[in-house]
Design an enzyme around this catalytic site. Structure first.
Site, PDB file in Angstrom:
ATOM      1  CB  ILE A   1      -5.900  -6.389 -13.743  1.00  0.00           C
ATOM      2  CG1 ILE A   1      -7.083  -6.332 -14.632  1.00  0.00           C
ATOM      3  CG2 ILE A   1      -7.097  -7.336 -12.735  1.00  0.00           C
ATOM      4  CD1 ILE A   1      -7.743  -7.246 -15.977  1.00  0.00           C
ATOM      5  CB  CYS A   2      -4.884  -6.000  -8.849  1.00  0.00           C
ATOM      6  SG  CYS A   2      -5.055  -6.576  -7.164  1.00  0.00           S
ATOM      7  CB  VAL A   3      -1.058  -4.862  -7.528  1.00  0.00           C
ATOM      8  CG1 VAL A   3      -1.890  -4.774  -5.875  1.00  0.00           C
ATOM      9  CG2 VAL A   3      -1.013  -6.026  -7.651  1.00  0.00           C
TER      10      VAL A   3
END
Length: 346
Positions: free
Chosen positions: A102-104
């Site tokens: 998720i995300c970075v």
């Protein structure tokens, strides 16, 4: 039961951590049984999340027992990742465990080398750096999430919800995913190919948005809707309608309508024994061939293959299928007043 391990590292982003915990914990199968067992794990007890400290009840051994591992983002995605984490993720991948970031969190996954040669995404602020640091990863900055089968990545913030709901739909079908989406107060129609950026124009003085129109379109998706008819319903010109759709949904009226029809078709394929050609007509496709082509383009498989994977036992036992308990009424066909107008164009 499907076990999801959420990996919490020092600096974990609270939103990224909470998203999979909430979505998977609250997902319910027909009858109310939990769809997943969720375990938050870490390399060693306490995790420094900046604004708070958390104690993960599970260690890295939970990764060896997981069917799915979720890797949330961390505050500093450029920080070195401990070797024990990288080794644990590589070992899990070798066992065939599904891993999603998720995300970075994509930076952590990329550091393992598992994304080499694959398409991936991350928060738009980090896509350039991800591509620079890991040139063997094909970084796509313009999508909400990327599904490579065993390995998945998502963009930032709400895109993590999109990814988790996508996984629920993969595992248990669109009806279970729709329930999970409602619990998250999250629309299910956003797919992975939608752009990260959706520019919203300021609300009209009366607070009007497309939401009432979208609801009407979904309720009437089985009819032969036309661009002129939709614009008339919205009391907008067709040009303004197309512009508003782009601004508020990131897509066109035609594409949104196709997705609404396919979502309805998924539900009917799962819950009834209706022939595919009949379902094509029920959801508003004039041609079964066009329905099959559109279904495969959006879902990635054929209607028959989807039904084999997700149809419930009750639907298999009946020729007509059960009436959807608590669901929307059956979609209706076109009325004469809808005929002869300008067809929808993308």
């Amino acid at each position: 039961m499907h076990t999801v391990a959420v990996l919490a590292l020092d600096g974990v982003v609270g939103f990224d951590l909470a998203t999979p915990v909430e979505v998977f914990t609250r997902a319910r199968l027909p009858g109310g049984r939990p769809a997943y067992q969720v375990r938050v794990c870490s390399a060693g007890g306490d995790v420094d999340a900046g604004a708070f400290t958390l104690r993960a009840p599970w260690g890295l051994e939970a990764l060896t027992q997981a069917d799915t591992i979720v890797v949330p983002g961390v505050a500093n995605p450029l920080a070195p990742v401990p070797d024990e984490i990288l080794d644990a993720l590589r070992s899990a991948a070798d066992r065939g465990t599904r891993i999603a970031s998720i995300c970075v969190g994509a930076f952590i996954l990329a550091a393992t080398g598992l994304l080499d040669g694959l398409r991936a995404t991350t928060h738009w602020l980090g896509t350039t750096e991800l591509a620079r640091r890991y040139p063997d990863v094909h970084v796509d900055p313009d999508v909400l999430y990327v599904d490579n089968g065993q390995l998945l990545t998502s963009a930032g913030a709400a895109a993590g919800l999109d990814l988790c709901l996508h996984l629920v739909r993969r595992d248990h079908g669109s009806a279970v995913a729709a329930d999970a989406a409602r619990l998250s107060v999250m629309p299910l129609e956003r797919d992975g190919g939608q752009a990260q950026f959706i520019v919203h124009e300021p609300p009209a003085p009366d607070g009007a948005t497309l939401e009432p129109l979208l609801r009407w379109m979904e309720e009437n998706a089985g009819r032969e809707l036309t661009l002129d008819g939709i614009a008339a319903r919205a009391r907008l010109s067709t040009r303004t309608l197309n512009r508003r759709f782009r601004e508020q949904t990131g897509t066109t009226p035609l594409q949104w309508l196709h997705r609404a029809r396919i979502r309805r078709a998924q539900y009917l394929l799962e819950t009834t024994a209706h022939p595919v050609d009949r379902i094509a007509a029920q959801v508003g496709f004039g041609s079964p061939t066009a329905f099959r082509d559109r279904f495969k383009r959006l879902i990635g498989t054929s209607p028959h293959a989807y039904r084999r994977a997700f149809q419930g036992p009750e639907a298999r036992r009946t020729l007509t299928g059960p009436r959807e308990a608590g669901g929307a009424p059956p979609l209706t066909r076109a009325t004469p007043s809808d005929q002869g107008r300008t067809p929808l164009t993308s």
